[in-house]
Enzyme design. Structure first.
Site, PDB file in Angstrom:
ATOM      1  N   ASN A 179      31.083  -6.802  -5.200  1.00 32.63           N
ATOM      2  CA  ASN A 179      31.195  -7.902  -6.163  1.00 32.63           C
ATOM      3  C   ASN A 179      31.518  -9.166  -5.372  1.00 32.63           C
ATOM      4  O   ASN A 179      32.633  -9.333  -4.897  1.00 32.63           O
ATOM      5  CB  ASN A 179      32.304  -7.567  -7.170  1.00 32.63           C
ATOM      6  CG  ASN A 179      32.567  -8.717  -8.132  1.00 32.63           C
ATOM      7  OD1 ASN A 179      31.794  -9.669  -8.193  1.00 32.63           O
ATOM      8  ND2 ASN A 179      33.653  -8.609  -8.887  1.00 32.63           N
ATOM      9  N   LYS A 231      31.689 -12.196  -6.383  1.00 33.55           N
ATOM     10  CA  LYS A 231      32.418 -13.207  -7.176  1.00 33.55           C
ATOM     11  C   LYS A 231      31.831 -14.603  -6.931  1.00 33.55           C
ATOM     12  O   LYS A 231      30.614 -14.754  -6.962  1.00 33.55           O
ATOM     13  CB  LYS A 231      33.915 -13.145  -6.875  1.00 33.55           C
ATOM     14  CG  LYS A 231      34.480 -11.737  -7.018  1.00 33.55           C
ATOM     15  CD  LYS A 231      35.973 -11.695  -6.981  1.00 33.55           C
ATOM     16  CE  LYS A 231      36.432 -10.258  -7.017  1.00 33.55           C
ATOM     17  NZ  LYS A 231      37.850 -10.101  -7.129  1.00 33.55           N
ATOM     18  N   HIS A 289      34.995  -7.013 -16.501  1.00 30.20           N
ATOM     19  CA  HIS A 289      35.821  -7.208 -15.299  1.00 30.20           C
ATOM     20  C   HIS A 289      37.122  -7.900 -15.700  1.00 30.20           C
ATOM     21  O   HIS A 289      37.131  -8.783 -16.559  1.00 30.20           O
ATOM     22  CB  HIS A 289      35.051  -8.038 -14.265  1.00 30.20           C
ATOM     23  CG  HIS A 289      35.707  -8.017 -12.915  1.00 30.20           C
ATOM     24  ND1 HIS A 289      36.803  -8.795 -12.628  1.00 30.20           N
ATOM     25  CD2 HIS A 289      35.434  -7.296 -11.808  1.00 30.20           C
ATOM     26  CE1 HIS A 289      37.181  -8.555 -11.370  1.00 30.20           C
ATOM     27  NE2 HIS A 289      36.365  -7.637 -10.851  1.00 30.20           N
ATOM     28  N   GLU A 334      38.813 -10.148 -14.399  1.00 33.61           N
ATOM     29  CA  GLU A 334      38.827 -11.616 -14.270  1.00 33.61           C
ATOM     30  C   GLU A 334      38.138 -12.255 -15.477  1.00 33.61           C
ATOM     31  O   GLU A 334      38.535 -13.324 -15.931  1.00 33.61           O
ATOM     32  CB  GLU A 334      38.174 -12.034 -12.941  1.00 33.61           C
ATOM     33  CG  GLU A 334      39.119 -11.757 -11.772  1.00 33.61           C
ATOM     34  CD  GLU A 334      38.429 -11.528 -10.440  1.00 33.61           C
ATOM     35  OE1 GLU A 334      37.241 -11.878 -10.303  1.00 33.61           O
ATOM     36  OE2 GLU A 334      39.083 -10.971  -9.530  1.00 33.61           O
ATOM     37  N   GLU A 390      39.627  -0.262 -12.267  1.00 36.51           N
ATOM     38  CA  GLU A 390      40.207  -1.269 -11.389  1.00 36.51           C
ATOM     39  C   GLU A 390      41.589  -1.651 -11.904  1.00 36.51           C
ATOM     40  O   GLU A 390      41.707  -2.486 -12.818  1.00 36.51           O
ATOM     41  CB  GLU A 390      39.321  -2.517 -11.357  1.00 36.51           C
ATOM     42  CG  GLU A 390      37.920  -2.254 -10.862  1.00 36.51           C
ATOM     43  CD  GLU A 390      37.285  -3.532 -10.345  1.00 36.51           C
ATOM     44  OE1 GLU A 390      36.958  -3.563  -9.155  1.00 36.51           O
ATOM     45  OE2 GLU A 390      37.153  -4.494 -11.108  1.00 36.51           O
ATOM     46  N   GLY A 437      42.263  -7.862  -5.413  1.00 39.86           N
ATOM     47  CA  GLY A 437      42.469  -9.054  -4.595  1.00 39.86           C
ATOM     48  C   GLY A 437      43.897  -9.231  -4.114  1.00 39.86           C
ATOM     49  O   GLY A 437      44.271 -10.288  -3.621  1.00 39.86           O
ATOM     50  N   SER A 474      41.041  -3.859  -3.798  1.00 43.34           N
ATOM     51  CA  SER A 474      41.397  -3.975  -2.378  1.00 43.34           C
ATOM     52  C   SER A 474      40.912  -2.799  -1.529  1.00 43.34           C
ATOM     53  O   SER A 474      41.612  -2.378  -0.597  1.00 43.34           O
ATOM     54  CB  SER A 474      42.904  -4.169  -2.213  1.00 43.34           C
ATOM     55  OG  SER A 474      43.328  -5.327  -2.909  1.00 43.34           O
TER      56      SER A 474
HETATM   57  C1  PEP Z   1      36.808  -6.688  -7.753  1.00 43.21           C
HETATM   58  O1  PEP Z   1      36.757  -7.869  -7.899  1.00 43.21           O
HETATM   59  O2  PEP Z   1      36.175  -5.946  -8.520  1.00 43.21           O
HETATM   60  C2  PEP Z   1      37.628  -6.132  -6.666  1.00 43.21           C
HETATM   61  C3  PEP Z   1      37.878  -4.873  -6.648  1.00 43.21           C
HETATM   62  O3  PEP Z   1      38.110  -7.017  -5.723  1.00 43.21           O
HETATM   63  P1  PEP Z   1      38.933  -6.654  -4.351  1.00 43.21           P
HETATM   64  O4  PEP Z   1      38.200  -5.526  -3.681  1.00 43.21           O
HETATM   65  O5  PEP Z   1      38.893  -7.915  -3.545  1.00 43.21           O
HETATM   66  O6  PEP Z   1      40.296  -6.273  -4.749  1.00 43.21           O
END
Ligand code: PEP
Length: 681
Positions: free
Chosen positions: A94, A96, A182, A184, A254, A260, A300
């Site tokens: 992803n 972003k 997601h 976000e 997630e 992040g 992460s």
């Molecule tokens: C994401 O945005 O779906 C995500 C898992 O980000 P990160 O791996 O940076 O935590």
């Protein structure tokens, strides 16, 4: 930070060898009859029936549900192995709001495509660039084996919706996947469960794959709500989605607190939630759909964490944010090693959410088909037949351990001494005092294979003064003398258990992190100490309770490290059972086939499954039927615990003075008056 490596030659993987399908292990057969009996009991309890034992213990429906899982859990683990051929791994990047320009996006895509071509991995890969770069990225990745998804769609097909993009538009430039729900989008753009449902529906109708993101916030995680939040989000987003449409759905779990932030859920935490998600699919869509749905972990994920995560049986892939912007890192992630060096791994499931402060001393009675354990500081004994809710008996004082005793009775290591206890009549009788005058209490205890009870002590203040004042004792079955059997003192006794022949004993003073084995002579006791295993400095915590299996392996709970390890007689760790909680405290092997490892745990802040009883069926292991303490003391004239009153309350209720002559009894446990000889009533 975006880092671009120019040219495929810049791609160097920490693990260059190509990866193929995951290795398959035999599927453990299920015992349908047992499962049925669990289910029947579960139904009964939901109807409000009393526990089978008819005691005052509440019927804990959740515990029964967990008991059902005890039956299904190993099947899932087996399934995963079998499903290695069915559930292909799926890795997604992803991007972003990155990278800055179309040129950068094309370069990154070219590097990812080259990485994918470089490895012959049995894995699906796709990336989700920002909308303006989709068409370019699709062109660059054509024929590379990397698919392209978009990060968002609108659910309408056309109209006055400034700034939006339809599923058809994304599809028309070559997108095959779309992220929906997601965190976000939910948090920053106010998207609701209903929006997620509409987008999921639209993606499916349009022939795309919806990557349905779900997960709990930090507050929800700390309140122990991860599974509940995921179920709620699944329920809302998949309303109206039919089983035959699930091939167009990938779930991405997630945890919001891990996105992040650099915090990755441990593989055991991820596994425990993924198992819950798969269970949700099982209940909603049936076994077939549940075994096929692919569940990614996101939060992460890094090259250093991916191999262990991918070992978890219900983790089928990863959704990667930050690390997907560095082609080398993303390449290493989708080229994960499914069988990294090291011991085989299994994952324990929570089976009884009993909320122990400090669960300890699990022991299985083959004859009674009952598991016993204690919550030590609470002074509570648990008896569980794996069907009904566990029966709880409270003694109102610290209860360090429980062992089996002949005639359906038990031997208990209570703070006030070693007692015989009959769960049927609630009769309790003191057999011996334990380290009177010392600030210690009984800790681990096991019946040796010659019918004696071996018990070690715990210095209540050992964390402060570190004084080795505790001893290892043996209460002989004949004569009942308590003899000290170790020629040194220690702080916190643990790991006491015996091999099948009974001639090897294991012991550990937890703060030393060293497990010793001794030759064990039924007359003399432990002799000839040898170091079996020392916890490596990289592993936190210390060895806690342990149990031996039929092959002479030692299973030890490593409190602080969230795992149980199996140590061979040569001192090698060849299997680890991971737990989502940090502090497993003790372990035993039981169940109808003597193939289930039961693990007690201690309470922790921020996890409501800490303190639960966990279990894991192990296909290549058999326990040893546990012996019974073989004394012949009668409990006929023993005191009887009044149900509902703790022992302390009962003692307080009893007079301190002799009813015949009025003189105070010599001690709390004195049975006769020292002055006139009258029996204490
Ligand atoms: C994401 O945005 O779906 C995500 C898992 O980000 P990160 O791996 O940076 O935590």
């Amino acid at each position: 930070m975006l880092r671009l490596h120019h040219g495929a030659s810049a791609l160097r993987f920490a693990r260059p060898r190509p990866r193929f399908g995951r290795s398959a292990r035999a599927v453990t057969p299920t015992k349908a009859g047992l499962l049925d009996s669990f289910r029947n009991v579960s139904k009964r309890s939901q109807n409000g029936a009393k526990s089978a034992t008819g005691t005052t213990s509440e019927v804990d429906v959740a515990a029964l549900e967990r008991a059902v899982k005890l039956e299904t859990a190993p099947v899932r683990q087996g399934e995963k192995n079998e499903a290695n051929t069915k559930r292909r791994a799926v890795m997604a990047g992803n991007w972003k709001l990155n990278p800055k320009t179309a040129a950068d996006a094309k370069t990154l895509a070219a590097l990812v495509g080259a990485a994918r071509r470089d490895v012959d991995a049995d894995v699906d890969v796709f990336v989700c660039p920002p909308a303006p770069f989709l068409a370019d990225v699709v062109r660059v990745l054509e024929g590379s084996g990397v698919a392209v998804g978009c990060q968002n769609i609108y659910w309408k097909d056309s109209g006055a919706f400034t700034g939006e993009m339809t599923a058809e538009m994304a599809k028309s430039v070559g997108c095959t996947h779309v992220l929906v729900g997601h965190s976000e989008r939910r948090e920053l753009f106010g998207e609701t469960d209903e929006h997620t449902r509409l987008k999921t529906r639209k993606a499916i109708d349009c022939g795309m794959t919806a990557v349905l993101c779900i997960g709990e916030t930090k507050t929800e995680y700390e309140a122990g709500q991860a599974r509940r939040v995921c179920s709620r989000q699944l329920e809302a987003a998949l309303e109206g989605v039919q089983a035959d449409e699930l091939s167009q759905v990938i779930v991405a779990y997630e945890p919001v607190w891990a996105i992040g932030t650099g915090l990755t859920a441990t593989p055991a935490i991820a596994q425990s939630v993924h198992a819950g998600i798969r269970q949700w699919f099982r209940e909603k869509y049936g076994d077939g759909a549940a075994s096929k749905i692919r569940i990614q972990y996101g939060g992460s994920v890094k090259p250093e964490t991916v191999d262990e995560l991918m070992q978890a049986p219900d983790v089928d892939g990863c959704l990667v944010g930050g690390a997907s912007l560095v082609a080398e890192q993303f390449g290493r992630i989708f080229n994960f090693d499914p069988t990294p060096e090291g011991p085989r791994k299994l994952w324990a499931e929570e089976v009884v959410p009993c909320g122990n402060q400090l669960g300890e001393s699990p022991i299985w009675s083959e004859e009674r088909q009952t598991l016993y354990w204690v919550d030590a500081p609470a002074g509570t004994l648990f008896s569980w037949d794996l069907k009904s809710a566990p029966v709880r008996t409270n003694f109102g004082e610290v209860l360090g351990c429980v062992g089996l005793r002949s005639g359906g009775t038990l031997i208990l290591g209570l703070e006030s001494g070693l007692h015989a206890f009959d769960p049927a009549t609630k009769k309790l009788k003191l057999l011996s005092e334990f380290e009177p005058g010392l600030n210690t209490r009984p800790n681990d205890g096991r019946v040796d294979r010659f019918g004696n009870f071996v018990i070690g002590s715990y210095n209540n203040a050992h964390r402060v003064d570190a004084a080795p004042i505790g001893g290892l004792w043996r209460l002989r079955a004949k004569g009942q003398e308590l003899e000290e059997i170790l020629d040194y003192k220690f702080r916190c006794s643990n790991c006491i258990c015996f091999t099948k022949s009974g001639t090897t004993m294991f012991f550990c003073d937890t703060p030393t992190r060293k497990i010793y084995q001794f030759d064990y002579d039924p007359r003399v006791g432990p002799m000839n100490r040898r170091l079996l295993y020392e916890l490596p400095s990289s592993v936190p915590g210390g060895p806690d309770g342990a149990q031996c299996d039929d092959d002479g392996n030692l299973w030890a709970a490593i409190s602080g490290a969230g795992k149980v390890i199996r140590i061979t007689p040569e001192g090698k760790v060849n299997l680890e059972i991971e737990l989502p909680v940090k502090q497993p405290t003790s372990v035993t092997i039981g169940g109808p086939m003597l193939d289930t490892v039961f693990i007690t745990t201690r309470a922790e802040n921020g996890r409501n499954d800490a303190g639960s009883l966990f279990a894991c069926r192990v296909d290549d292991t058999r326990g040893i039927p546990e012996p019974e303490y073989a004394d012949s003391t009668s409990l006929a004239n023993a005191e009887t615990l009044t149900p509902g009153l703790t022992r302390a309350e009962q003692s307080a209720a009893k007079s301190k003075f002799c009813s015949d002559c009025g003189v105070a009894f010599a001690s709390k446990t004195a049975r006769f008056c020292a002055n006139c000889g009258a029996r204490r009533s």
